[in-house]
Design a protein around this motif. Structure first.
Motif, PDB file in Angstrom:
ATOM      1  N   MET A 188     -11.147  -0.673  -7.304  1.00 32.17           N
ATOM      2  CA  MET A 188     -10.488   0.081  -6.237  1.00 32.17           C
ATOM      3  C   MET A 188     -11.496   1.017  -5.560  1.00 32.17           C
ATOM      4  N   MET A 189     -12.303   1.726  -6.356  1.00 30.53           N
ATOM      5  CA  MET A 189     -13.289   2.635  -5.764  1.00 30.53           C
ATOM      6  C   MET A 189     -14.305   1.866  -4.929  1.00 30.53           C
TER       7      MET A 189
ATOM      8  N   LEU B 207     -12.540   0.941  -1.700  1.00 29.14           N
ATOM      9  CA  LEU B 207     -12.369   2.142  -0.878  1.00 29.14           C
ATOM     10  C   LEU B 207     -13.704   2.727  -0.416  1.00 29.14           C
ATOM     11  N   GLN B 208     -14.790   2.194  -0.929  1.00 28.28           N
ATOM     12  CA  GLN B 208     -16.142   2.665  -0.621  1.00 28.28           C
ATOM     13  C   GLN B 208     -16.284   4.164  -0.918  1.00 28.28           C
ATOM     14  N   VAL B 209     -15.790   4.558  -2.090  1.00 26.01           N
ATOM     15  CA  VAL B 209     -15.812   5.961  -2.496  1.00 26.01           C
ATOM     16  C   VAL B 209     -17.240   6.500  -2.542  1.00 26.01           C
TER      17      VAL B 209
ATOM     18  N   TYR C 192      -7.848   9.305 -10.853  1.00 26.24           N
ATOM     19  CA  TYR C 192      -7.048   8.138 -10.483  1.00 26.24           C
ATOM     20  C   TYR C 192      -6.214   7.648 -11.660  1.00 26.24           C
TER      21      TYR C 192
ATOM     22  N   ILE D 231      -2.915  -1.354  -4.143  1.00 26.15           N
ATOM     23  CA  ILE D 231      -3.974  -0.780  -3.304  1.00 26.15           C
ATOM     24  C   ILE D 231      -5.098  -1.792  -3.116  1.00 26.15           C
TER      25      ILE D 231
ATOM     26  N   TYR E  18      -6.491  -3.360   0.391  1.00 30.98           N
ATOM     27  CA  TYR E  18      -7.861  -3.176   0.846  1.00 30.98           C
ATOM     28  C   TYR E  18      -8.678  -4.456   0.854  1.00 30.98           C
TER      29      TYR E  18
ATOM     30  N   GLY F 248      -6.777  -3.792   5.540  1.00 28.98           N
ATOM     31  CA  GLY F 248      -7.394  -2.850   4.607  1.00 28.98           C
ATOM     32  C   GLY F 248      -8.884  -2.723   4.831  1.00 28.98           C
TER      33      GLY F 248
ATOM     34  N   VAL G 117     -11.073   0.684   6.005  1.00 24.63           N
ATOM     35  CA  VAL G 117     -12.275   1.223   5.362  1.00 24.63           C
ATOM     36  C   VAL G 117     -13.426   1.300   6.348  1.00 24.63           C
TER      37      VAL G 117
END
Length: 170
Positions: A31-32, A35-37, A105, A117, A121, A126, A130
């Motif tokens: 997920m990260m 999301l390109q955390v 999270y 999610i 994405y 999604g 991003v």
């Protein structure tokens, strides 16, 4: 008897729903990534550093009151800016704060939510979110700056008038 069994089944289903499975580290890492955390964190660190540098330069200009720094002082200032930026980038690097994201999270989302999610994405919408959200946020920030400047002047004027009023109030 039938009502008792129904009650027990309902009770256990309710307990199961309130204790939904926490997400796995693997799914949180996916997920990260989606999301390109890490990229967003790096961009935020760059913005924080730029804000610091700008504030530092303004503070120096105010404290110098028109005086020029010597070449040695200019070098010292540049070295400090570099050291400050490197320290912030290192101490808040993704590798050092990743565990904070994982914990947050894990405590906030369920496995089902993380799966949903990820599904979103991975979709075209999604991926567009991003890719395009940073650009949209930059545009919004620039437009907000156009409003903040006049508002700041307005607030300064209000403050000056208030100080004058306060001085005459007994």
């Amino acid at each position: 008897m039938k009502n008792g069994i129904t009650f027990v089944l309902t009770f256990f289903c309710a307990i199961a729903l309130t204790h939904a499975a926490p997400p796995s580290d693997e799914s949180l890492n996916k997920m990260m990534s989606a999301l390109q955390v890490e990229t967003m964190l790096n961009q935020a660190l760059e913005q924080m550093n730029a804000t610091f540098v700008k504030g530092m330069e303004q503070g120096l200009q105010e404290s110098l009151k028109g005086k020029e720094l010597t070449p040695a002082q200019k070098t010292a200032v540049e070295n400090f800016k570099t050291k400050f930026g490197a320290t912030m980038k290192d101490d808040l690097s993704f590798s050092k704060v990743k565990d904070i994201y994982i914990q947050t999270y894990r405590e906030t989302l369920t496995q089902e939510e993380v799966d949903s999610i990820l599904t979103f994405y991975k979709s075209p919408a999604g991926r567009a979110m991003v890719e395009k959200m940073p650009v949209a946020m930059q545009k919004a920030s620039a437009l907000m700056q156009a409003r903040i400047g006049p508002m700041t002047k307005k607030l300064q004027t209000m403050q000056e008038e208030f100080v004058k009023q306060l001085a005459t109030t007994k």
